[in-house]
Write a protein that holds these residues in place. Structure first.
Motif, PDB file in Angstrom:
ATOM      1  N   ARG A   1      31.183   2.472  39.206  1.00  0.00           N
ATOM      2  CA  ARG A   1      30.232   3.453  39.169  1.00  0.00           C
ATOM      3  C   ARG A   1      30.222   4.228  37.768  1.00  0.00           C
ATOM      4  NH1 ARG A   1      32.392   4.414  44.379  1.00  0.00           N
ATOM      5  NH2 ARG A   1      33.966   5.991  43.386  1.00  0.00           N
TER       6      ARG A   1
ATOM      7  N   THR B   1      35.457   2.955  41.374  1.00  0.00           N
ATOM      8  CA  THR B   1      35.310   3.696  39.938  1.00  0.00           C
ATOM      9  C   THR B   1      34.728   3.434  39.001  1.00  0.00           C
ATOM     10  OG1 THR B   1      36.473   5.718  40.799  1.00  0.00           O
ATOM     11  CG2 THR B   1      36.056   5.864  38.680  1.00  0.00           C
TER      12      THR B   1
ATOM     13  N   TYR C   1      26.898   6.448  35.507  1.00  0.00           N
ATOM     14  CA  TYR C   1      26.864   7.500  35.063  1.00  0.00           C
ATOM     15  C   TYR C   1      26.660   7.616  33.858  1.00  0.00           C
ATOM     16  CZ  TYR C   1      29.986   8.403  39.287  1.00  0.00           C
ATOM     17  OH  TYR C   1      30.667   8.588  40.423  1.00  0.00           O
TER      18      TYR C   1
ATOM     19  N   ALA D   1      25.138  13.742  39.901  1.00  0.00           N
ATOM     20  CA  ALA D   1      25.464  12.733  40.814  1.00  0.00           C
ATOM     21  C   ALA D   1      23.967  12.373  41.221  1.00  0.00           C
ATOM     22  CB  ALA D   1      26.243  13.607  41.825  1.00  0.00           C
TER      23      ALA D   1
ATOM     24  N   GLY E   1      22.849   8.424  41.809  1.00  0.00           N
ATOM     25  CA  GLY E   1      22.591   7.908  43.141  1.00  0.00           C
ATOM     26  C   GLY E   1      23.950   8.091  43.866  1.00  0.00           C
ATOM     27  N   VAL E   2      24.944   8.921  43.813  1.00  0.00           N
ATOM     28  CA  VAL E   2      26.034   9.044  44.457  1.00  0.00           C
ATOM     29  C   VAL E   2      26.221  10.837  44.717  1.00  0.00           C
ATOM     30  CG1 VAL E   2      27.196   7.338  42.919  1.00  0.00           C
ATOM     31  CG2 VAL E   2      27.379   9.678  42.296  1.00  0.00           C
ATOM     32  N   ASN E   3      27.257  11.095  45.635  1.00  0.00           N
ATOM     33  CA  ASN E   3      27.595  12.414  45.884  1.00  0.00           C
ATOM     34  C   ASN E   3      28.301  13.045  44.902  1.00  0.00           C
ATOM     35  OD1 ASN E   3      30.344  12.589  46.927  1.00  0.00           O
ATOM     36  ND2 ASN E   3      29.511  11.063  48.462  1.00  0.00           N
ATOM     37  N   SER E   4      28.263  14.480  44.697  1.00  0.00           N
ATOM     38  CA  SER E   4      28.891  15.201  43.873  1.00  0.00           C
ATOM     39  C   SER E   4      30.371  15.002  43.797  1.00  0.00           C
ATOM     40  CB  SER E   4      28.485  16.513  43.715  1.00  0.00           C
ATOM     41  OG  SER E   4      28.382  17.263  44.842  1.00  0.00           O
TER      42      SER E   4
ATOM     43  N   ASP F   1      35.795  10.624  40.426  1.00  0.00           N
ATOM     44  CA  ASP F   1      35.710   9.562  39.577  1.00  0.00           C
ATOM     45  C   ASP F   1      36.132  10.204  38.020  1.00  0.00           C
ATOM     46  OD1 ASP F   1      34.888   7.756  41.593  1.00  0.00           O
ATOM     47  OD2 ASP F   1      33.007   7.830  40.959  1.00  0.00           O
TER      48      ASP F   1
ATOM     49  N   LYS G   1      32.362  12.659  44.986  1.00  0.00           N
ATOM     50  CA  LYS G   1      32.830  11.398  44.440  1.00  0.00           C
ATOM     51  C   LYS G   1      32.745  11.350  42.855  1.00  0.00           C
ATOM     52  CE  LYS G   1      31.568   7.858  47.174  1.00  0.00           C
ATOM     53  NZ  LYS G   1      31.037   6.833  47.805  1.00  0.00           N
ATOM     54  N   LEU G   2      31.352  11.877  42.473  1.00  0.00           N
ATOM     55  CA  LEU G   2      31.563  12.002  41.120  1.00  0.00           C
ATOM     56  C   LEU G   2      32.524  12.785  40.421  1.00  0.00           C
ATOM     57  CD1 LEU G   2      28.456  12.574  38.832  1.00  0.00           C
ATOM     58  CD2 LEU G   2      30.148  14.135  38.497  1.00  0.00           C
TER      59      LEU G   2
END
Length: 269
Positions: A23, A20, A27, A48, A52-55, A61, A57-58
């Protein structure tokens, strides 16, 4: 303004997973871009995609930051910028020294993104006596003989090593002995440090080699397709046909027996 060595932020970062933490700068970069465009709120899906990540995971985090957004509205951009900046320790001044002012070191010294992200280049250091006093990015280069004094005078806790590989470990040892606890290493070598010292390695040649691997693999796949190899779907259908043939009950007898009752009528492929 507080310096990095004497005032560390009271954050909950110890409870945040390393993945996290890695990342959070992604963000923050996306949020800063939204802030520059005066965008007040952003949905988890939009942010997200920008990072460049999936929502999912966001959202996970951000739950570590205690930020859950508002249903139907999303996240407040400015508040998230503040939250993440605080968690990363960017709401204070972090003096940094760069050791090794060759082409790479000079490029780092000229990088404008440090100051805007809470990092102040306090000193540039090089072992070449001819470099001493020469200004780079408006900062006079100092000799490595004064490294320990420079670190103490500027309260430095982050060192950037951009020296040749052969000199990197010695420079690292001196930085650690002088009290530096975080090192960003651009030298193409692995550094040995004691517990309590964090090292982040940036090796452009390794990243290029990884890209070369993927390029070679893509070229191999294209070559195989060009040589008449079965497409994946066709190969799968062919395999399924053969497997169904193996399991089909033969004519003239029970499953697994031929007409004479002992030899399978359909041999495995």
């Amino acid at each position: 303004m507080a310096t990095g060595r004497t005032h560390r932020p009271a954050t909950r970062s110890r409870g945040i997973p390393e993945a996290t933490v890695a990342r959070l700068p992604l963000y923050l970069r996306a949020l800063n871009a939204l802030s520059e465009r005066s965008v007040p709120t952003v949905s988890s899906e939009e942010l997200a995609a920008a990072a460049g990540v999936n929502s999912a995971k966001l959202r996970k985090d951000f739950s570590y930051l205690g930020s859950y957004g508002t249903r139907g509205v999303g996240y407040d951009v400015e508040y998230l910028v503040y939250q993440i900046s605080r968690e990363l320790g960017l709401t204070q001044d972090w003096p940094v020294v760069i050791i090794g002012i060759g082409n790479l070191g000079a490029a780092l010294a000229n990088y404008g993104g440090f100051a805007s992200r809470g990092f102040r280049v306090a000193a540039l250091i090089d072992a070449d006596p001819a470099m001493a006093g020469k200004p780079v990015a408006g900062i006079p280069v100092q000799h490595t003989d004064d490294l320990e004094k420079i670190i103490k005078d500027n309260g430095v806790s982050i060192g950037v090593i951009a020296t040749p590989a052969g000199a990197a470990q010695q420079v690292c040892d001196r930085l650690v002995a002088a009290g530096v606890t975080s090192i960003l290493n651009f030298a193409p070598t692995v550094l040995s440090v004691p517990d309590g010292v964090d090292v982040r390695k940036v090796d452009l040649s390794i990243e290029l080699q990884i890209l070369a691997f993927h390029e070679q693999r893509k070229a191999g796949e294209e070559s195989a397709a060009g040589d008449g190899a079965l497409p994946a779907a066709a190969a799968r259908a062919d395999r399924e046909n053969r497997e169904s043939g193996e399991n089909r009950e033969p004519r003239g007898g029970a499953a697994g027996q031929g007409p004479d009752g002992d030899v399978p009528a359909v041999m495995p492929a």
